[in-house]
Write a protein that holds these residues in place. Structure first.
Motif, PDB file in Angstrom:
ATOM      1  N   ASP A  14      45.385  30.433  36.176  1.00 29.66           N
ATOM      2  CA  ASP A  14      45.945  29.347  36.980  1.00 29.66           C
ATOM      3  C   ASP A  14      44.958  28.900  38.062  1.00 29.66           C
ATOM      4  OD1 ASP A  14      47.433  27.734  38.742  1.00 29.66           O
ATOM      5  OD2 ASP A  14      49.291  28.755  38.134  1.00 29.66           O
ATOM      6  N   PRO A  15      44.477  27.668  37.990  1.00 22.27           N
ATOM      7  CA  PRO A  15      43.490  27.210  38.987  1.00 22.27           C
ATOM      8  C   PRO A  15      44.030  27.249  40.424  1.00 22.27           C
ATOM      9  CG  PRO A  15      44.072  25.438  37.435  1.00 22.27           C
ATOM     10  CD  PRO A  15      44.790  26.658  36.980  1.00 22.27           C
ATOM     11  N   ASP A  16      45.344  27.122  40.605  1.00 24.22           N
ATOM     12  CA  ASP A  16      45.922  27.187  41.957  1.00 24.22           C
ATOM     13  C   ASP A  16      45.750  28.573  42.576  1.00 24.22           C
ATOM     14  OD1 ASP A  16      46.827  24.654  41.529  1.00 24.22           O
ATOM     15  OD2 ASP A  16      48.890  25.250  41.077  1.00 24.22           O
ATOM     16  N   LEU A  17      45.586  29.572  41.710  1.00 22.62           N
ATOM     17  CA  LEU A  17      45.561  30.959  42.204  1.00 22.62           C
ATOM     18  C   LEU A  17      44.143  31.523  42.270  1.00 22.62           C
ATOM     19  CD1 LEU A  17      48.722  32.216  40.283  1.00 22.62           C
ATOM     20  CD2 LEU A  17      48.525  31.853  42.744  1.00 22.62           C
ATOM     21  N   ILE A  18      43.195  30.634  42.191  1.00 20.82           N
ATOM     22  CA  ILE A  18      41.790  31.047  42.125  1.00 20.82           C
ATOM     23  C   ILE A  18      41.350  31.838  43.362  1.00 20.82           C
ATOM     24  CG2 ILE A  18      40.748  28.893  43.090  1.00 20.82           C
ATOM     25  CD1 ILE A  18      39.256  29.801  39.998  1.00 20.82           C
ATOM     26  N   ASN A  19      41.989  31.548  44.508  1.00 19.93           N
ATOM     27  CA  ASN A  19      41.593  32.247  45.737  1.00 19.93           C
ATOM     28  C   ASN A  19      42.379  33.518  46.001  1.00 19.93           C
ATOM     29  OD1 ASN A  19      39.599  30.390  46.445  1.00 19.93           O
ATOM     30  ND2 ASN A  19      41.168  28.975  47.212  1.00 19.93           N
ATOM     31  N   THR A  20      43.240  33.882  45.083  1.00 17.37           N
ATOM     32  CA  THR A  20      44.053  35.087  45.287  1.00 17.37           C
ATOM     33  C   THR A  20      43.576  36.200  44.374  1.00 17.37           C
ATOM     34  OG1 THR A  20      45.915  33.655  45.767  1.00 17.37           O
ATOM     35  CG2 THR A  20      46.406  35.971  45.365  1.00 17.37           C
ATOM     36  N   LEU A  21      43.247  37.333  44.966  1.00 16.44           N
ATOM     37  CA  LEU A  21      42.867  38.500  44.171  1.00 16.44           C
ATOM     38  C   LEU A  21      44.133  39.216  43.727  1.00 16.44           C
ATOM     39  CD1 LEU A  21      40.176  39.775  46.663  1.00 16.44           C
ATOM     40  CD2 LEU A  21      39.676  38.998  44.322  1.00 16.44           C
ATOM     41  N   ILE A  22      44.077  39.825  42.554  1.00 12.47           N
ATOM     42  CA  ILE A  22      45.228  40.629  42.115  1.00 12.47           C
ATOM     43  C   ILE A  22      44.697  41.953  41.598  1.00 12.47           C
ATOM     44  CG2 ILE A  22      45.292  39.430  39.853  1.00 12.47           C
ATOM     45  CD1 ILE A  22      48.430  39.905  40.023  1.00 12.47           C
ATOM     46  N   LEU A  23      45.336  43.037  42.036  1.00  6.28           N
ATOM     47  CA  LEU A  23      44.901  44.369  41.632  1.00  6.28           C
ATOM     48  C   LEU A  23      45.842  44.916  40.568  1.00  6.28           C
ATOM     49  CD1 LEU A  23      42.878  46.646  41.955  1.00  6.28           C
ATOM     50  CD2 LEU A  23      44.370  47.648  43.676  1.00  6.28           C
ATOM     51  N   GLY A  24      45.298  44.974  39.357  1.00  3.92           N
ATOM     52  CA  GLY A  24      46.054  45.497  38.220  1.00  3.92           C
ATOM     53  C   GLY A  24      45.283  45.133  36.970  1.00  3.92           C
ATOM     54  N   PRO A  25      45.481  45.887  35.878  1.00  3.05           N
ATOM     55  CA  PRO A  25      44.790  45.591  34.635  1.00  3.05           C
ATOM     56  C   PRO A  25      45.410  44.400  33.891  1.00  3.05           C
ATOM     57  CG  PRO A  25      46.145  47.549  34.394  1.00  3.05           C
ATOM     58  CD  PRO A  25      46.267  47.134  35.815  1.00  3.05           C
ATOM     59  N   SER A  26      44.626  43.806  32.988  1.00  2.76           N
ATOM     60  CA  SER A  26      45.107  42.718  32.134  1.00  2.76           C
ATOM     61  C   SER A  26      46.177  43.237  31.168  1.00  2.76           C
ATOM     62  CB  SER A  26      43.942  42.165  31.318  1.00  2.76           C
ATOM     63  OG  SER A  26      43.478  43.181  30.432  1.00  2.76           O
ATOM     64  N   ALA A  27      46.862  42.316  30.502  1.00  2.00           N
ATOM     65  CA  ALA A  27      47.898  42.715  29.533  1.00  2.00           C
ATOM     66  C   ALA A  27      47.295  43.579  28.431  1.00  2.00           C
ATOM     67  CB  ALA A  27      48.556  41.474  28.936  1.00  2.00           C
ATOM     68  N   ARG A  28      46.111  43.195  27.962  1.00  2.00           N
ATOM     69  CA  ARG A  28      45.510  43.963  26.869  1.00  2.00           C
ATOM     70  C   ARG A  28      45.139  45.373  27.352  1.00  2.00           C
ATOM     71  NH1 ARG A  28      44.485  44.031  21.913  1.00  2.00           N
ATOM     72  NH2 ARG A  28      42.618  45.082  21.180  1.00  2.00           N
ATOM     73  N   ALA A  29      44.571  45.469  28.557  1.00  2.00           N
ATOM     74  CA  ALA A  29      44.242  46.791  29.105  1.00  2.00           C
ATOM     75  C   ALA A  29      45.518  47.607  29.338  1.00  2.00           C
ATOM     76  CB  ALA A  29      43.465  46.634  30.406  1.00  2.00           C
ATOM     77  N   SER A  30      46.602  46.917  29.667  1.00  2.00           N
ATOM     78  CA  SER A  30      47.870  47.607  29.940  1.00  2.00           C
ATOM     79  C   SER A  30      48.469  48.231  28.691  1.00  2.00           C
ATOM     80  CB  SER A  30      48.878  46.642  30.575  1.00  2.00           C
ATOM     81  OG  SER A  30      48.363  46.158  31.805  1.00  2.00           O
ATOM     82  N   LEU A  31      47.947  47.852  27.520  1.00  4.37           N
ATOM     83  CA  LEU A  31      48.409  48.500  26.290  1.00  4.37           C
ATOM     84  C   LEU A  31      48.064  49.988  26.297  1.00  4.37           C
ATOM     85  CD1 LEU A  31      47.560  45.850  23.549  1.00  4.37           C
ATOM     86  CD2 LEU A  31      49.834  46.567  24.316  1.00  4.37           C
ATOM     87  N   LEU A  32      47.118  50.393  27.141  1.00  6.39           N
ATOM     88  CA  LEU A  32      46.822  51.826  27.251  1.00  6.39           C
ATOM     89  C   LEU A  32      48.075  52.584  27.650  1.00  6.39           C
ATOM     90  CD1 LEU A  32      43.309  51.725  28.974  1.00  6.39           C
ATOM     91  CD2 LEU A  32      43.812  52.531  26.647  1.00  6.39           C
ATOM     92  N   GLU A  33      48.950  51.931  28.399  1.00 13.38           N
ATOM     93  CA  GLU A  33      50.264  52.524  28.686  1.00 13.38           C
ATOM     94  C   GLU A  33      51.350  51.941  27.781  1.00 13.38           C
ATOM     95  OE1 GLU A  33      51.565  52.687  32.773  1.00 13.38           O
ATOM     96  OE2 GLU A  33      53.612  53.207  32.192  1.00 13.38           O
ATOM     97  N   GLY A  34      51.256  50.638  27.515  1.00 13.91           N
ATOM     98  CA  GLY A  34      52.349  49.914  26.827  1.00 13.91           C
ATOM     99  C   GLY A  34      52.481  50.240  25.358  1.00 13.91           C
TER     100      GLY A  34
END
Ligand code: AMP
Ligand code: GLY
Length: 426
Positions: free
Chosen positions: A85-105
């Motif tokens: 989302d270009p509106d959220l370009i200035n916001t950092l988010i701490l967490g893995p991507s959906a694909r990386a989250s498959l390590l748990e999911g």
């Protein structure tokens, strides 16, 4: 900087408490939070899984960093949503991507990943619904006890350990054919039983560098002496006496390094917390499971032991600049006991008034299933109600302090295990 934490449990209260001490912080919000988080931050009536709502709030309050507490929004792709989302370009988010989250999911994804990158784990095979006969044949080759796991997220309840073949065969049919855990058990992983002592190791990572956080032991069963139903966790201790430096070196070289390498090779965007559920089998670490977030109640013993500025670490991980941060750990013991609503993890009552929270307790309280009623009184609203964390130079004293504090806290039908950390004395 303005920070938003997503989630509502004791873990999120601990994260909020720790971040609230940071020098870089301007305003701190928790969505949706609980009665405890409102003591250290502002609660926001936004669901952690409603990305549109989260976005609107982030823009309104000019949030610089979002820290995601629980796994569900991560598995649902909140990090990818922010990234696109270009509106959220200035916001950092701490967490893995959906694909990386498959390590748990997905247990199947995680097991394949471990195999590919030589991370020690129990031998296994996965089966889908049309492979019931093959699954039974595989079971027959194994020795009891048998370990069966639903592939998908099942809130820590998707694992079954059966002592005899008939029980295992029935459980297999329940899961695969009757979808005991819904879509989560459309695929079942059957694996070798690992006999040893369990512990959890945590690291914060930006996908390239990592810092190891304190190790913890969780008490998962509802009953004393580790009996009864599995829960989200009834208590925790950090550090863990049976985890020595030699074992940690093996964890780092045989598990953490190959896992980070796998994350890079597979292009999994992983900025966040790597939670390794481990079995210590005769001094050798094996991964039981990966989680992609901090644990609850592990966070309630880990974070009080982190001396460094936690927001700085989170920012370093979110900005791919973890290498330029440092981490310092307090060598005291932290011990946490969960006070739960009587009946949990099955049926329990809510809206019980909680007393004692304002007393001199000599321990920290991290609230979970709590809310405030219309008279601003803190009442229960969930199964795990609060965590009492005490710190001391040894486990014996930490236990005394935590249980002493618990004597002063009351709500109708309060239940807690009296043996947290007892097995670790001496
Ligand atoms: P999991 O949800 O994968 O963490 O499994 C829940 C619990 O089941 C773990 O905390 C272990 O106590 C137990 N468990 C899972 N896998 C194994 C295994 N292969 N051998 C022995 N115990 C296991
Ligand atoms: N206490 C275990 C977990 O957070 O998954």
């Amino acid at each position: 900087m303005n920070v938003l934490i997503l989630g509502s449990g004791g873990r999120e209260h601990a994260i909020a408490w720790k971040i609230s001490k940071s020098q870089d912080l301007t305003n701190l919000y928790v969505a949706p939070g609980n009665a405890g988080t409102s003591d250290v931050a502002q609660n926001v009536d936004v669901s952690a899984t409603d990305f549109e709502q989260v976005k609107a709030f982030v823009l309104q309050k000019e949030i610089g960093l979002v820290v995601v507490g629980p796994e569900q929004p991560l598995v649902d792709g909140i990090v990818d949503y922010f990234g696109k989302d270009p509106d959220l370009i200035n916001t950092l988010i701490l967490g893995p991507s959906a694909r990386a989250s498959l390590l748990e999911g997905s247990k199947d994804f995680a097991k394949n990943f471990m195999k590919k990158y030589n991370v020690p784990t129990a031998a296994y095979q996965s089966f889908s619904r049309d492979q019931l006969e093959q699954a039974k044949a595989f079971l027959r080759q194994l020795k009891p006890p048998y370990v069966l796991k639903a592939d998908g997220l099942a809130a820590g309840k998707g694992v079954l350990i059966a002592n005899d073949f008939e029980q295992a065969e029935k459980a297999l049919t329940d899961m695969l054919v009757d979808e005991k855990f819904g879509v989560a058990s459309e695929v079942v992983v059957i694996e070798e039983f690992l006999d040893g002592m369990e512990c959890s190791v945590f690291a914060i990572t930006d996908g390239t560098d990592y810092k190891i956080l304190p190790v913890a032991k969780d008490y998962k069963r509802i009953g004393e002496g580790d009996t009864g139903l599995n829960t989200g966790g009834m208590g925790c201790v950090s550090p863990v006496p049976f985890v020595d430096e030699g074992f940690m070196q093996k964890v780092e070289s045989k598990i953490i390094k190959p896992t980070i390498k796998g994350i890079q090779m597979e292009n999994l965007k992983f900025n966040g917390f790597l939670f390794l559920g481990l079995m210590n089998v005769d001094g050798e670490p094996y991964v039981i499971e990966y989680n992609i977030r901090l644990g609850d109640p592990e966070a309630q013993v880990i974070l009080p032991r982190v001396k460094s500025d936690f927001l700085e670490l989170c920012l370093g991980a979110a900005k791919n600049e973890l290498a330029s941060t440092s981490i310092e750990i307090n060598d005291e013991y932290a011990l946490s006991v969960i006070a739960a609503s009587g009946g949990y993890p099955e049926k329990y009552e809510k809206q019980k008034q909680i007393s004692g929270l304002d007393e001199e307790l000599g321990a920290m309280i991290f609230q979970a299933g709590t809310t405030k009623d219309n008279r601003n009184i803190t009442i229960t609203s969930g199964g795990r109600v609060l965590a009492v964390t005490a710190m001391a130079e040894n486990i014996k004293q930490a236990r005394e302090k935590a249980y002493h504090a618990l004597e002063k806290i009351h709500f109708e039908k309060i239940y807690y295990r009296k043996d947290i950390g007892k097995d670790l004395l001496e």
